[in-house]
Design a protein around this motif. Structure first.
Motif, PDB file in Angstrom:
ATOM      1  N   ALA A   8      -2.515  10.415  -1.803  1.00 18.84           N
ATOM      2  CA  ALA A   8      -2.059   9.040  -1.564  1.00 18.84           C
ATOM      3  C   ALA A   8      -3.272   8.122  -1.437  1.00 18.84           C
ATOM      4  O   ALA A   8      -4.324   8.541  -0.930  1.00 18.84           O
ATOM      5  CB  ALA A   8      -1.230   8.976  -0.283  1.00 18.84           C
ATOM      6  N   ILE A   9      -3.131   6.901  -1.926  1.00 19.20           N
ATOM      7  CA  ILE A   9      -4.154   5.878  -1.676  1.00 19.20           C
ATOM      8  C   ILE A   9      -3.478   4.739  -0.928  1.00 19.20           C
ATOM      9  O   ILE A   9      -2.524   4.134  -1.426  1.00 19.20           O
ATOM     10  CB  ILE A   9      -4.772   5.330  -2.987  1.00 19.20           C
ATOM     11  N   ALA A  10      -3.972   4.456   0.281  1.00 17.00           N
ATOM     12  CA  ALA A  10      -3.462   3.317   1.054  1.00 17.00           C
ATOM     13  C   ALA A  10      -4.424   2.161   0.840  1.00 17.00           C
ATOM     14  O   ALA A  10      -5.602   2.255   1.210  1.00 17.00           O
ATOM     15  CB  ALA A  10      -3.364   3.694   2.528  1.00 17.00           C
ATOM     16  N   GLY A  11      -3.919   1.103   0.238  1.00 19.38           N
ATOM     17  CA  GLY A  11      -4.775  -0.024  -0.149  1.00 19.38           C
ATOM     18  C   GLY A  11      -5.095   0.089  -1.636  1.00 19.38           C
ATOM     19  O   GLY A  11      -6.196  -0.233  -2.076  1.00 19.38           O
ATOM     20  N   ALA A  12      -4.105   0.532  -2.407  1.00 23.37           N
ATOM     21  CA  ALA A  12      -4.338   0.894  -3.812  1.00 23.37           C
ATOM     22  C   ALA A  12      -4.672  -0.301  -4.694  1.00 23.37           C
ATOM     23  O   ALA A  12      -5.234  -0.130  -5.776  1.00 23.37           O
ATOM     24  CB  ALA A  12      -3.119   1.636  -4.369  1.00 23.37           C
ATOM     25  N   THR A  13      -4.329  -1.513  -4.260  1.00 25.83           N
ATOM     26  CA  THR A  13      -4.572  -2.679  -5.116  1.00 25.83           C
ATOM     27  C   THR A  13      -5.864  -3.411  -4.744  1.00 25.83           C
ATOM     28  O   THR A  13      -6.235  -4.380  -5.394  1.00 25.83           O
ATOM     29  CB  THR A  13      -3.401  -3.679  -5.016  1.00 25.83           C
ATOM     30  N   GLY A  14      -6.531  -2.958  -3.702  1.00 26.00           N
ATOM     31  CA  GLY A  14      -7.785  -3.610  -3.271  1.00 26.00           C
ATOM     32  C   GLY A  14      -8.930  -3.252  -4.208  1.00 26.00           C
ATOM     33  O   GLY A  14      -8.800  -2.390  -5.086  1.00 26.00           O
ATOM     34  N   ALA A  15     -10.069  -3.934  -3.996  1.00 27.59           N
ATOM     35  CA  ALA A  15     -11.237  -3.706  -4.852  1.00 27.59           C
ATOM     36  C   ALA A  15     -11.655  -2.229  -4.807  1.00 27.59           C
ATOM     37  O   ALA A  15     -11.999  -1.644  -5.837  1.00 27.59           O
ATOM     38  CB  ALA A  15     -12.389  -4.610  -4.416  1.00 27.59           C
TER      39      ALA A  15
END
Lengths: 342, 342
Positions: A8-15
């Motif tokens: 899982a990636i939490a903050g997937a849309t961040g830089a």
């Protein structure tokens, strides 16, 4: 854990989140299932991973069911709120925020330096501060050879370290100046163009990264000493740092003067730096070759150069190190930590 | 010399020359006659001085007949070639180049520090390096109070220090990027856009100012120690400096860690900095106030802030100083020296 992991990636849309996804793909991380999490605002959007569309979901307390490895990069507040849920659900978390870095029960890891600390984790492993990680990539091999006592460092930090909104701010401010056909001596923009940073970043240098402590140092500046001690297992390291944001997009540079226990020479330093993992020695001033932010942008390796015997220290070296803030300073290091777990 | 002086500027069309003219005007320097000199290319152009057109003449060996004070800012080569002629013709020369700075018979002066050295001149007085002058504006009052032993400094230098062509280069490169509608992760420009500096300056940080010495330091970096010793009459000063060009137009910033003989406190440092001439104390982090390149641009005074007890030195202070490179770093200081002569 099976061979293929549910990541899982939490903050997937961040830089940083975007780069984490790219690193997983490019390094062929054994992803079985992928859960991309972000704020409600981004939920429903799709992003590509290995040619397949993945829909972004809203980050919630119950998002981590069945997740093996969760990469967090959504800021300290989100980490504090959601990581306990991820750990409870059985995931091992690699956290890119500063929330857990100095927690004694949480390993803080740069795999080239202290990969073995990963084994001590109790569900959370912290990813270090970007400027610290990049600096240590050059300092660690020198420390092993000569024993570092203290360092003086000044950073030239890219806006990507603040995130996607800051990148947009430098882009927007720069275009605003160019659009208005202003001249070089008319670069101050209207106040409504200054949103993310407290002052205009275009054509400026801001000696202010992260918040101020009572000592007058910023939190960012003290990370070099605090995190450097923990990562290098060197509790007496002293580091005086000035962290400065400059109008550069994605790679940090750091000017360092370091004092060592043992006598040093530039030749002996070259010897250890040349074979250091994840580091390129770029040091030929006669050919105008030295590490440059623009050259390391998008690269996994950090670069060190401008090596010289420090003229204000007795056993000292001055050098210049640069690295991609989004990669070794964040996403790449986090994925490397995840690789230590599989 | 009569009350009104015949003043010449050699290099009158350069970035510094233009500011010299402005400083003479704004400070109401007692100019009786004005001779503006430049290369043949600029000869014949006119510029305004106090509302009157002045025609630029070609700089020649016989340009200095009757000149009382000649301000030179046309590079070291021009200084070496023409200053002897100016001195022979009876002018007193203030030279902004590095050509004579370390000559024992030539005073090197920052008027707030060593104005009395002006009296020892034998026809030539040297204007110091910009980064050195700006740093010393903050260091000198601290040195008087606490006795500086050594310093570690990193500069964030504006392109104006390289001259008008470099200013044009940063302007052009920035507009080229903006015009092309490129994104933040596509900032490398075509090689034909890189003319003045060895590498692209827009969105980059170049750890290369002036030429390299065998030691690995650049000439620019060693000026802080060499010129600092001479200006402050402090032959044992040690200074390790990294000079870096950043995409800023006209003001330099410098991060400094300085070690002193005597114990220091931030409060005692404030005391001496608050009353220092030509220096503003701008230091209130809680209000996000600290010296900024954009704020000191166009200002006579330098600014110091970010004062803190240095955490890697025992009697040390870390601070951040900024100043207009074209003014205190060049034209203003030269005109102030000229004022000492009248």
């Amino acid at each position: 854990m099976s061979h293929l992991k549910h990541v899982a990636i939490a903050g997937a849309t961040g830089a940083v989140g975007v780069e984490m996804l790219r690193c997983l793909e490019q390094r062929n991380f054994p992803v079985g299932q992928l859960t991309l999490l972000a704020s409600a605002r981004s939920a429903g959007k799709t992003v590509k991973f290995k040619g397949t569309d993945v829909t972004i979901k809203e980050l919630k307390a119950d998002s981590f069911e069945g997740v093996d490895i969760a990469l967090f990069s959504a800021g300290g507040g989100i980490s504090k709120e959601f990581i306990p849920h991820a750990v409870k659900a059985g995931a091992v978390v690699v956290d890119n925020s500063s929330a857990y870095r100095m927690d004694d029960s949480v390993p803080l890891v740069v795999p080239e330096i202290n990969a073995e600390d990963v084994k001590k984790h109790k569900g959370i492993i912290a990813n270090p501060n970007c400027t610290t990680a990049i600096t240590l990539m050059a300092l660690w091999p020198l420390h092993q050879a000569f024993g570092v006592k203290r360092l003086f460092a000044s950073s030239y930090q890219a806006v990507s370290g603040t995130g996607a909104q800051a990148i947009e701010e430098l882009e927007r401010q720069t275009r605003e100046w160019a659009k208005a056909e202003r001249k070089w001596d008319d670069v101050r923009l209207p106040a409504d163009q200054v949103k993310v940073y407290p002052h205009q970043i275009a054509f400026n240098a801001l000696p202010h990264v992260d918040s101020f402590l009572d000592s007058g140092y910023t939190k960012e500046e003290m990370k070099m000493e605090n995190e450097g001690r923990k990562i290098m297992h060197h509790p007496t390291l002293r580091a005086s740092v000035t962290c400065v944001r400059v109008p550069v997009f994605r790679a940090h540079s750091v000017a360092v003067s370091a004092e060592f226990e043992k006598p040093v020479t530039v030749e002996a330093a070259y010897e250890v730096l040349r074979t250091a993992k994840g580091l390129d020695l770029v040091d030929d001033p006669t050919l105008k070759k030295y590490p440059l932010a623009l050259d390391v942008a998008g690269k996994d390796n950090c670069a060190v150069g401008r090596l010289r015997l420090d003229c204000a220290l007795d056993n000292g070296l001055a050098f210049w190190v640069a690295g991609d803030q989004l990669l070794k300073g964040a996403a790449l290091n986090a994925v490397q930590i995840a690789e230590c777990l599989v």
